[in-house]
Design a protein around this motif. Sequence first.
Motif, PDB file in Angstrom:
ATOM      1  N   PHE A 345      42.403  45.887  32.160  1.00 34.54           N
ATOM      2  CA  PHE A 345      42.503  44.972  31.183  1.00 34.54           C
ATOM      3  C   PHE A 345      43.396  43.635  31.943  1.00 34.54           C
ATOM      4  CE2 PHE A 345      46.579  46.947  30.271  1.00 34.54           C
ATOM      5  CZ  PHE A 345      47.384  45.861  30.015  1.00 34.54           C
ATOM      6  N   GLY A 346      43.056  42.482  31.905  1.00 36.69           N
ATOM      7  CA  GLY A 346      43.615  41.418  32.375  1.00 36.69           C
ATOM      8  C   GLY A 346      42.992  40.126  32.195  1.00 36.69           C
ATOM      9  N   HIS A 347      42.982  38.948  33.306  1.00 37.24           N
ATOM     10  CA  HIS A 347      42.291  37.916  33.038  1.00 37.24           C
ATOM     11  C   HIS A 347      42.046  37.245  34.497  1.00 37.24           C
ATOM     12  CE1 HIS A 347      40.438  34.829  30.728  1.00 37.24           C
ATOM     13  NE2 HIS A 347      40.719  35.395  29.447  1.00 37.24           N
ATOM     14  N   PRO A 348      40.672  36.761  34.541  1.00 40.10           N
ATOM     15  CA  PRO A 348      40.322  35.915  35.660  1.00 40.10           C
ATOM     16  C   PRO A 348      40.893  34.435  35.483  1.00 40.10           C
ATOM     17  CG  PRO A 348      38.509  36.507  34.656  1.00 40.10           C
ATOM     18  CD  PRO A 348      39.468  37.142  33.760  1.00 40.10           C
ATOM     19  N   GLY A 349      40.893  33.718  36.576  1.00 41.58           N
ATOM     20  CA  GLY A 349      40.999  32.338  36.114  1.00 41.58           C
ATOM     21  C   GLY A 349      39.899  31.426  36.941  1.00 41.58           C
ATOM     22  N   ARG A 350      39.326  30.561  36.274  1.00 41.77           N
ATOM     23  CA  ARG A 350      38.176  29.858  37.031  1.00 41.77           C
ATOM     24  C   ARG A 350      38.450  29.229  38.074  1.00 41.77           C
ATOM     25  NH1 ARG A 350      35.217  24.373  34.530  1.00 41.77           N
ATOM     26  NH2 ARG A 350      33.257  24.722  35.658  1.00 41.77           N
ATOM     27  N   GLY A 351      37.751  29.252  39.276  1.00 42.23           N
ATOM     28  CA  GLY A 351      38.134  29.135  40.519  1.00 42.23           C
ATOM     29  C   GLY A 351      38.361  30.209  41.565  1.00 42.23           C
ATOM     30  N   GLY A 352      39.067  31.253  41.089  1.00 43.58           N
ATOM     31  CA  GLY A 352      39.283  32.441  41.762  1.00 43.58           C
ATOM     32  C   GLY A 352      40.358  33.295  41.536  1.00 43.58           C
ATOM     33  N   SER A 353      41.359  33.005  40.750  1.00 42.57           N
ATOM     34  CA  SER A 353      42.540  33.791  40.546  1.00 42.57           C
ATOM     35  C   SER A 353      42.280  34.989  39.580  1.00 42.57           C
ATOM     36  CB  SER A 353      43.656  32.888  39.965  1.00 42.57           C
ATOM     37  OG  SER A 353      43.348  32.363  38.419  1.00 42.57           O
ATOM     38  N   LEU A 354      42.880  36.053  39.717  1.00 43.58           N
ATOM     39  CA  LEU A 354      42.651  37.319  38.819  1.00 43.58           C
ATOM     40  C   LEU A 354      44.036  38.147  38.913  1.00 43.58           C
ATOM     41  CD1 LEU A 354      40.615  39.265  37.616  1.00 43.58           C
ATOM     42  CD2 LEU A 354      40.200  40.079  39.992  1.00 43.58           C
ATOM     43  N   ALA A 355      44.275  38.595  37.729  1.00 43.79           N
ATOM     44  CA  ALA A 355      45.399  39.465  37.493  1.00 43.79           C
ATOM     45  C   ALA A 355      45.097  40.545  36.405  1.00 43.79           C
ATOM     46  CB  ALA A 355      46.517  38.867  37.260  1.00 43.79           C
ATOM     47  N   PHE A 356      45.264  41.876  36.680  1.00 43.88           N
ATOM     48  CA  PHE A 356      45.311  42.793  35.613  1.00 43.88           C
ATOM     49  C   PHE A 356      46.060  44.046  35.936  1.00 43.88           C
ATOM     50  CE2 PHE A 356      42.111  43.729  39.322  1.00 43.88           C
ATOM     51  CZ  PHE A 356      42.354  44.988  39.195  1.00 43.88           C
ATOM     52  N   ALA A 357      45.886  44.916  34.868  1.00 42.19           N
ATOM     53  CA  ALA A 357      46.541  46.271  34.984  1.00 42.19           C
ATOM     54  C   ALA A 357      45.449  47.162  34.882  1.00 42.19           C
ATOM     55  CB  ALA A 357      47.589  46.524  33.955  1.00 42.19           C
ATOM     56  N   ASP A 358      45.860  48.329  35.397  1.00 40.32           N
ATOM     57  CA  ASP A 358      44.820  49.605  35.255  1.00 40.32           C
ATOM     58  C   ASP A 358      45.757  50.923  34.896  1.00 40.32           C
ATOM     59  OD1 ASP A 358      42.388  50.753  35.619  1.00 40.32           O
ATOM     60  OD2 ASP A 358      43.401  51.916  37.025  1.00 40.32           O
ATOM     61  N   PRO A 359      45.645  51.200  33.669  1.00 42.15           N
ATOM     62  CA  PRO A 359      46.756  52.180  33.218  1.00 42.15           C
ATOM     63  C   PRO A 359      46.290  53.379  33.901  1.00 42.15           C
ATOM     64  CG  PRO A 359      45.940  50.742  31.308  1.00 42.15           C
ATOM     65  CD  PRO A 359      45.043  50.315  32.300  1.00 42.15           C
ATOM     66  N   GLU A 360      44.927  53.858  33.987  1.00 46.12           N
ATOM     67  CA  GLU A 360      44.832  55.286  34.580  1.00 46.12           C
ATOM     68  C   GLU A 360      45.383  55.269  35.883  1.00 46.12           C
ATOM     69  OE1 GLU A 360      42.517  54.796  30.943  1.00 46.12           O
ATOM     70  OE2 GLU A 360      42.824  53.050  32.739  1.00 46.12           O
ATOM     71  N   SER A 361      45.459  54.480  36.853  1.00 44.67           N
ATOM     72  CA  SER A 361      45.866  54.763  38.172  1.00 44.67           C
ATOM     73  C   SER A 361      47.548  54.148  38.292  1.00 44.67           C
ATOM     74  CB  SER A 361      45.194  54.154  39.067  1.00 44.67           C
ATOM     75  OG  SER A 361      45.244  52.353  38.840  1.00 44.67           O
ATOM     76  N   GLY A 362      47.826  53.544  37.227  1.00 45.92           N
ATOM     77  CA  GLY A 362      49.305  52.896  37.093  1.00 45.92           C
ATOM     78  C   GLY A 362      49.376  51.446  38.120  1.00 45.92           C
ATOM     79  N   ALA A 363      48.276  50.827  38.355  1.00 47.26           N
ATOM     80  CA  ALA A 363      48.284  49.983  39.479  1.00 47.26           C
ATOM     81  C   ALA A 363      48.150  48.465  38.464  1.00 47.26           C
ATOM     82  CB  ALA A 363      46.997  49.772  40.195  1.00 47.26           C
ATOM     83  N   ALA A 364      48.956  47.648  39.219  1.00 54.55           N
ATOM     84  CA  ALA A 364      48.902  46.174  38.630  1.00 54.55           C
ATOM     85  C   ALA A 364      48.397  45.131  39.822  1.00 54.55           C
ATOM     86  CB  ALA A 364      50.403  45.795  38.183  1.00 54.55           C
ATOM     87  N   PHE A 365      47.497  44.275  39.795  1.00 60.31           N
ATOM     88  CA  PHE A 365      46.984  43.646  40.858  1.00 60.31           C
ATOM     89  C   PHE A 365      47.056  42.171  40.370  1.00 60.31           C
ATOM     90  CE2 PHE A 365      43.217  41.004  42.284  1.00 60.31           C
ATOM     91  CZ  PHE A 365      43.050  41.345  43.518  1.00 60.31           C
ATOM     92  N   ALA A 366      47.203  41.298  41.293  1.00 65.36           N
ATOM     93  CA  ALA A 366      47.134  39.768  40.912  1.00 65.36           C
ATOM     94  C   ALA A 366      46.721  39.262  42.277  1.00 65.36           C
ATOM     95  CB  ALA A 366      48.576  39.442  40.661  1.00 65.36           C
TER      96      ALA A 366
END
Length: 393
Positions: A345-366
């Motif tokens: 779950f997270g949110h993209p931004g129009r134009g390119g950006s993206l950030a989210f978390a993945d509880p199953e793997s414990g990963a956070a991406f930005a």
Amino acid sequence: MAGADVRGTVAEGYEPVRDAFVRNLTERGETGAAVAVQRDGRPVVDLWAGTTDPEHPHTAPEWTQDTVVMLRSATKGLTAAVPHLLHQRGQLDLDAPVGHYWPEFKAAGKERVLVRHLLSHRAGLPALDTPLTPEQASDGATAPAALARQAPAWQPGTAHGYHPHTYGWLLAEVIRRATGRTAARFLAREIAEPLGLDLWLGLPDAARHRAARLAPVPAPEAARGGDLRIRPKRSLAEAYGDPESLTNRAFSAITPPPDENAPDYRAAGHPAAGGFGTARSLARFYSALLGRLPDAPRLFTPATLTQARSQESYGPDRVLVVTTRFGLGYMLHGPASPMLSAGSFGHPGRGGSLAFADPESGAAFAYTTNGMRKSVTSDPRAQALVRAVRECL
């Protein structure tokens, strides 16, 4: 950007992410960007490269580890955390009518609109009957007053459609009515400062010298067609090009389009698209939502985390004209915005950006960028990085 000079670090086993980041710069037309990944709160990727000004790449300063950039709709993930924390503290009921906190909102058939409808894009208010000027959109009062008077475009709760701008104005006003505080102030005092995050709703004067400028950049031929992976009968481009469509009116709620590099607009802190920050801080924010930071308390309790990422909206989106999935305030993994797994779950931004978390793997991406593309939810540069992270996991 041939011969990209990528700075930063990757942990052993995450080299494919660096390789994908390099290819973004050398093959996919990236201008200036950063990517950060944390695993169980531990940084495993922290990279940056490029220029802070795509229009003047040879004279502008280089992107550094402290460069901040406007997040566009990735901002929505920050704003969404505020009502969840207020609910967690017993200060806001997500199942209460919006009018309980904001009496004027009950007008024009909106008595049964719930707070959760605002978070899940089900309120029926994605567009304004009369667009606002950039000045009106930034004054904090005109937009909520207009939305309070307006009738919904569909019966609230019966369908969903992405609220690009109005999402922020609606939630920010509920937060203000319930607490007497702005969303920006709550984010600063309750989230960003305790966690040591470079994240703001509105660029502060002290950080202006660190902010990259946004500019539209063309996509190379090989990268075109990467947005929205479902092809509906009517494309998003066609809907956006129709001035009478709900799509066009939703994205044109501010008319004329604001200058996103103007100091006043940057400082305004639009709660749907005017956040600023670094990729590193965005990843740490999502790690905190998961409760995975070893040096800080978790933001969401397990119950709140489940609440935030439980599916509330799924199916044809009346604004984006494709199938989308939303939880409460967060976009969920799906064809319109692929993340790591079904639970992301997270949110993209129009134009390119993206950030989210993945509880199953414990990963956070930005991922943050200043090279704005026409993509709304699924930019090829961000997706190349997501695929690389998935490979590493």
